[in-house]
Motif scaffolding. Structure first.
Motif, mmCIF file in Angstrom:
data_model
loop_
_atom_site.group_PDB
_atom_site.id
_atom_site.type_symbol
_atom_site.label_atom_id
_atom_site.label_comp_id
_atom_site.label_asym_id
_atom_site.label_seq_id
_atom_site.Cartn_x
_atom_site.Cartn_y
_atom_site.Cartn_z
ATOM 1 N N SER A 62 0.835 -1.203 0.000
ATOM 2 C CA SER A 62 0.000 0.000 0.000
ATOM 3 C C SER A 62 0.872 1.256 0.000
ATOM 4 O O SER A 62 0.603 2.204 -0.754
ATOM 5 N N LYS A 63 1.917 1.262 0.829
ATOM 6 C CA LYS A 63 2.847 2.406 0.846
ATOM 7 C C LYS A 63 3.530 2.554 -0.505
ATOM 8 O O LYS A 63 3.668 3.669 -1.027
ATOM 9 N N THR A 85 2.423 1.562 -3.416
ATOM 10 C CA THR A 85 1.428 2.030 -4.387
ATOM 11 C C THR A 85 1.206 3.534 -4.238
ATOM 12 O O THR A 85 1.115 4.254 -5.252
ATOM 13 N N ASP A 86 1.120 3.994 -2.989
ATOM 14 C CA ASP A 86 0.958 5.441 -2.762
ATOM 15 C C ASP A 86 2.151 6.208 -3.328
ATOM 16 O O ASP A 86 1.982 7.287 -3.928
#
Length: 151
Positions: A104-105, A107-108
């Protein structure tokens, strides 16, 4: 439940009718002795039967306890295996949650980089457009100056 050797045996034999002797004059103490012997034999047989019953009861209790222990072990084996599987699944869930957080990090970060690139590309397009406008304006001014100079 009982073997032939563990069954209590009755004492005394059954007399055949030919062994009875009938006399009008009973022997002194013979009937009393026989009754006393019968009572004693009954008492001894009763004690043996009680001992055999108590032994069978203790044996049955031991076997029932062993059967209960075996059943508990069988049930606990499945429960223990389920508990181990549950712990393994919880560990995998934590590992997957950590991996998901990391992705998730990442992807951000990728979204931020692509947004920055998109903005830069737009700015380049705007700059290019501005340059074309400036070039057209410069040509227009040059043409106007040239027209003025020739006139």
């Amino acid at each position: 439940m009982y073997s032939e050797t563990s069954l209590p045996l009755a004492h005394g034999a059954v007399a055949s009718p030919s062994t009875f002797s009938f006399s009008l004059e009973p022997e002194r103490g013979g009937v009393e002795e026989a009754l006393l012997q019968l009572v004693q034999d009954h008492h001894h047989a009763s004690l043996r039967l009680r001992d055999a019953t108590e032994k069978a009861k203790k044996d049955a209790i031991k076997k029932a306890a062993r059967a209960a222990d075996l059943m508990v072990e069988a049930v606990n084996g499945g429960v223990q295996e389920a508990f181990v599987n549950e712990k393994r699944i919880e560990y995998e869930i934590r590992a997957l949650a950590a991996t998901i957080a990391r992705f998730s990090k990442q992807t951000d970060q990728w979204l931020s980089v692509t947004h920055s690139m998109n903005t830069a590309i737009k700015e380049i397009g705007d700059f290019e457009n501005w340059m074309k406008i400036m070039e057209f304006d410069c040509k227009s001014i040059t043409a106007a100056i040239h027209n003025i100079h020739q006139a």
